[in-house]
Design a protein around this motif. Structure first.
Motif, PDB file in Angstrom:
ATOM      1  N   LEU A  38       0.943  -1.066   0.215  1.00  0.00           N
ATOM      2  CA  LEU A  38       0.097  -0.041   0.013  1.00  0.00           C
ATOM      3  C   LEU A  38       0.870   1.255  -0.125  1.00  0.00           C
ATOM      4  CD1 LEU A  38      -2.794  -1.055   2.571  1.00  0.00           C
ATOM      5  CD2 LEU A  38      -3.075  -0.688  -0.012  1.00  0.00           C
ATOM      6  N   ALA A  39       1.987   1.344   0.638  1.00  0.00           N
ATOM      7  CA  ALA A  39       2.892   2.527   0.828  1.00  0.00           C
ATOM      8  C   ALA A  39       3.520   2.667  -0.196  1.00  0.00           C
ATOM      9  CB  ALA A  39       3.719   2.095   1.969  1.00  0.00           C
ATOM     10  N   THR A  40       3.888   1.405  -1.308  1.00  0.00           N
ATOM     11  CA  THR A  40       4.608   1.802  -2.227  1.00  0.00           C
ATOM     12  C   THR A  40       3.634   2.200  -3.324  1.00  0.00           C
ATOM     13  OG1 THR A  40       6.128  -0.149  -1.749  1.00  0.00           O
ATOM     14  CG2 THR A  40       5.844   0.261  -4.149  1.00  0.00           C
ATOM     15  N   LYS A  41       2.350   1.706  -3.489  1.00  0.00           N
ATOM     16  CA  LYS A  41       1.493   2.455  -4.330  1.00  0.00           C
ATOM     17  C   LYS A  41       1.163   3.807  -4.134  1.00  0.00           C
ATOM     18  CE  LYS A  41      -1.274  -2.046  -5.335  1.00  0.00           C
ATOM     19  NZ  LYS A  41      -2.692  -2.687  -5.049  1.00  0.00           N
ATOM     20  N   LEU A  42       1.067   4.203  -3.078  1.00  0.00           N
ATOM     21  CA  LEU A  42       0.771   5.470  -2.626  1.00  0.00           C
ATOM     22  C   LEU A  42       1.918   6.306  -3.195  1.00  0.00           C
ATOM     23  CD1 LEU A  42      -0.701   7.788  -1.021  1.00  0.00           C
ATOM     24  CD2 LEU A  42       0.609   7.104   1.033  1.00  0.00           C
ATOM     25  N   VAL A  43       3.161   6.054  -2.707  1.00  0.00           N
ATOM     26  CA  VAL A  43       4.350   6.675  -3.226  1.00  0.00           C
ATOM     27  C   VAL A  43       4.511   7.046  -4.403  1.00  0.00           C
ATOM     28  CG1 VAL A  43       6.886   6.937  -2.990  1.00  0.00           C
ATOM     29  CG2 VAL A  43       5.735   6.243  -1.078  1.00  0.00           C
ATOM     30  N   LYS A  44       4.080   6.016  -5.454  1.00  0.00           N
ATOM     31  CA  LYS A  44       4.411   5.721  -6.665  1.00  0.00           C
ATOM     32  C   LYS A  44       3.194   6.635  -7.284  1.00  0.00           C
ATOM     33  CE  LYS A  44       3.089   2.704 -10.972  1.00  0.00           C
ATOM     34  NZ  LYS A  44       3.023   1.688 -11.090  1.00  0.00           N
ATOM     35  N   GLN A  45       2.015   6.871  -6.927  1.00  0.00           N
ATOM     36  CA  GLN A  45       0.898   7.636  -7.104  1.00  0.00           C
ATOM     37  C   GLN A  45       1.525   9.015  -6.871  1.00  0.00           C
ATOM     38  OE1 GLN A  45      -1.862   7.041  -9.270  1.00  0.00           O
ATOM     39  NE2 GLN A  45      -1.807   9.089  -9.379  1.00  0.00           N
ATOM     40  N   ARG A  46       2.205   9.530  -5.943  1.00  0.00           N
ATOM     41  CA  ARG A  46       2.538  10.873  -5.579  1.00  0.00           C
ATOM     42  C   ARG A  46       3.824  11.022  -6.506  1.00  0.00           C
ATOM     43  NH1 ARG A  46       2.305  11.431   0.757  1.00  0.00           N
ATOM     44  NH2 ARG A  46       3.852  12.769   0.453  1.00  0.00           N
ATOM     45  N   LEU A  47       4.565  10.121  -6.882  1.00  0.00           N
ATOM     46  CA  LEU A  47       5.677  10.525  -7.788  1.00  0.00           C
ATOM     47  C   LEU A  47       5.161  10.933  -9.161  1.00  0.00           C
ATOM     48  CD1 LEU A  47       8.243   7.685  -6.910  1.00  0.00           C
ATOM     49  CD2 LEU A  47       8.673  10.288  -6.809  1.00  0.00           C
ATOM     50  N   ILE A  48       4.076  10.118  -9.617  1.00  0.00           N
ATOM     51  CA  ILE A  48       3.120  10.384 -10.815  1.00  0.00           C
ATOM     52  C   ILE A  48       2.573  11.729 -10.808  1.00  0.00           C
ATOM     53  CG2 ILE A  48       1.145   9.881 -12.179  1.00  0.00           C
ATOM     54  CD1 ILE A  48       1.978   6.915 -11.518  1.00  0.00           C
ATOM     55  N   ASP A  49       1.809  12.001  -9.785  1.00  0.00           N
ATOM     56  CA  ASP A  49       1.225  13.465  -9.335  1.00  0.00           C
ATOM     57  C   ASP A  49       1.976  14.638  -9.268  1.00  0.00           C
ATOM     58  OD1 ASP A  49      -1.135  11.905  -9.661  1.00  0.00           O
ATOM     59  OD2 ASP A  49      -1.378  12.044  -7.662  1.00  0.00           O
ATOM     60  N   GLY A  50       3.287  14.248  -8.991  1.00  0.00           N
ATOM     61  CA  GLY A  50       4.370  15.217  -8.671  1.00  0.00           C
ATOM     62  C   GLY A  50       4.019  15.640  -7.152  1.00  0.00           C
ATOM     63  N   THR A  51       3.797  15.113  -6.112  1.00  0.00           N
ATOM     64  CA  THR A  51       3.474  15.572  -4.918  1.00  0.00           C
ATOM     65  C   THR A  51       4.214  14.893  -4.008  1.00  0.00           C
ATOM     66  OG1 THR A  51       1.601  14.032  -4.572  1.00  0.00           O
ATOM     67  CG2 THR A  51       0.952  16.306  -5.145  1.00  0.00           C
ATOM     68  N   ALA A  52       5.312  13.961  -4.382  1.00  0.00           N
ATOM     69  CA  ALA A  52       6.381  13.445  -3.312  1.00  0.00           C
ATOM     70  C   ALA A  52       7.157  14.198  -2.663  1.00  0.00           C
ATOM     71  CB  ALA A  52       7.012  12.258  -4.415  1.00  0.00           C
ATOM     72  N   THR A  53       7.433  13.705  -1.671  1.00  0.00           N
ATOM     73  CA  THR A  53       8.317  14.546  -0.951  1.00  0.00           C
ATOM     74  C   THR A  53       9.753  14.184  -1.384  1.00  0.00           C
ATOM     75  OG1 THR A  53       8.826  12.752   0.884  1.00  0.00           O
ATOM     76  CG2 THR A  53       6.955  14.305   1.299  1.00  0.00           C
ATOM     77  N   SER A  54      10.784  15.059  -1.002  1.00  0.00           N
ATOM     78  CA  SER A  54      12.111  14.890  -1.542  1.00  0.00           C
ATOM     79  C   SER A  54      12.754  13.637  -1.052  1.00  0.00           C
ATOM     80  CB  SER A  54      13.001  15.998  -0.972  1.00  0.00           C
ATOM     81  OG  SER A  54      13.169  16.400   0.307  1.00  0.00           O
ATOM     82  N   GLN A  55      12.443  13.298   0.217  1.00  0.00           N
ATOM     83  CA  GLN A  55      12.714  11.978   0.758  1.00  0.00           C
ATOM     84  C   GLN A  55      12.031  10.691  -0.088  1.00  0.00           C
ATOM     85  OE1 GLN A  55      11.398  14.346   2.577  1.00  0.00           O
ATOM     86  NE2 GLN A  55      12.618  14.764   4.475  1.00  0.00           N
ATOM     87  N   GLU A  56      11.200  10.722  -0.222  1.00  0.00           N
ATOM     88  CA  GLU A  56      10.583   9.900  -1.127  1.00  0.00           C
ATOM     89  C   GLU A  56      11.212   9.519  -2.575  1.00  0.00           C
ATOM     90  OE1 GLU A  56       5.937   9.910   0.412  1.00  0.00           O
ATOM     91  OE2 GLU A  56       6.439  11.231  -1.165  1.00  0.00           O
ATOM     92  N   THR A  57      11.509  10.574  -2.907  1.00  0.00           N
ATOM     93  CA  THR A  57      12.180  10.960  -4.304  1.00  0.00           C
ATOM     94  C   THR A  57      13.369  10.345  -4.216  1.00  0.00           C
ATOM     95  OG1 THR A  57      10.760  12.549  -5.167  1.00  0.00           O
ATOM     96  CG2 THR A  57      12.592  12.152  -6.279  1.00  0.00           C
ATOM     97  N   THR A  58      14.230  10.832  -3.146  1.00  0.00           N
ATOM     98  CA  THR A  58      15.612  10.328  -2.887  1.00  0.00           C
ATOM     99  C   THR A  58      15.540   8.795  -2.749  1.00  0.00           C
ATOM    100  OG1 THR A  58      16.102  12.588  -2.048  1.00  0.00           O
ATOM    101  CG2 THR A  58      17.515  10.761  -1.730  1.00  0.00           C
ATOM    102  N   HIS A  59      14.671   8.267  -2.074  1.00  0.00           N
ATOM    103  CA  HIS A  59      14.645   6.937  -1.523  1.00  0.00           C
ATOM    104  C   HIS A  59      14.691   6.016  -3.052  1.00  0.00           C
ATOM    105  CE1 HIS A  59      13.816   2.982   0.060  1.00  0.00           C
ATOM    106  NE2 HIS A  59      12.678   2.772  -0.955  1.00  0.00           N
ATOM    107  N   PHE A  60      13.905   6.342  -3.812  1.00  0.00           N
ATOM    108  CA  PHE A  60      13.921   5.635  -5.134  1.00  0.00           C
ATOM    109  C   PHE A  60      15.223   5.822  -6.069  1.00  0.00           C
ATOM    110  CE2 PHE A  60       9.439   5.077  -3.379  1.00  0.00           C
ATOM    111  CZ  PHE A  60       9.333   3.673  -3.786  1.00  0.00           C
TER     112      PHE A  60
END
Length: 110
Positions: free
Chosen positions: A32-54
Motif C-alpha cells: 500500500l505504501a509503495t502504491k501511494l508513493v508511486k501515485q505521488r511521484l506520478i502526481d508530482g506531490t512526492a516529498t524529497s525523501q520519497e524521491t531520493t529513496h527511489f
C-alpha cells in the motif's frame, strides 16, 4: 496538513482481505505504501525523501550491494551444508569403526 482525496466512483477503495499473519500484514502495508508513493511521484506531490529513496534504489552501488548480499547468503548456505555433511561423514566413520570392532571380536554387544 496533507490533502486526502475521497475515493471517486472509478477508483473505489478496494477491500483488502485481512492478513492471517503479522508478516502478511506487513507485506500488505508495504504494498500500500509503495502504491501511494508511486501515485505521488506520478502526481508530482512526492516529498524529497520519497524521491531520493527511489533514486538511491536505481544506483549501481545499490545493485552491487544487493548482489554482494545475495552472494553472502549463498556462501552461508554452502558453509552450513558443508558442516552438516561433515557431521554425517563423522557419524558414518563412527558407525564403521564400531562395526569393525564388532567384527574383530572387540565389540561389547553382539
Amino acid at each position: 496538513m496533507a490533502k486526502v482525496k475521497a475515493p471517486s466512483s472509478s477508483s473505489e477503495a478496494k477491500k483488502i482481505r485481512p492478513a492471517l499473519t503479522p508478516e502478511a500484514e506487513e507485506n500488505q502495508m508495504i504494498a500500500l505504501a509503495t502504491k501511494l508513493v508511486k501515485q505521488r511521484l506520478i502526481d508530482g506531490t512526492a516529498t524529497s525523501q520519497e524521491t531520493t529513496h527511489f533514486l538511491k534504489l536505481a544506483t549501481k552501488k545499490n545493485r552491487l550491494e544487493i548482489e554482494r548480499l545475495e552472494q553472502e547468503n549463498k556462501l552461508i548456505a554452502a558453509k552450513t551444508e558443508a558442516i552438516e555433511s561433515a557431521k554425517r561423514v563423522e557419524a558414518l566413520y563412527a558407525d564403521a569403526i564400531e562395526a569393525m570392532k564388532r567384527y574383530s571380536g572387540h565389540g561389547g554387544s553382539q
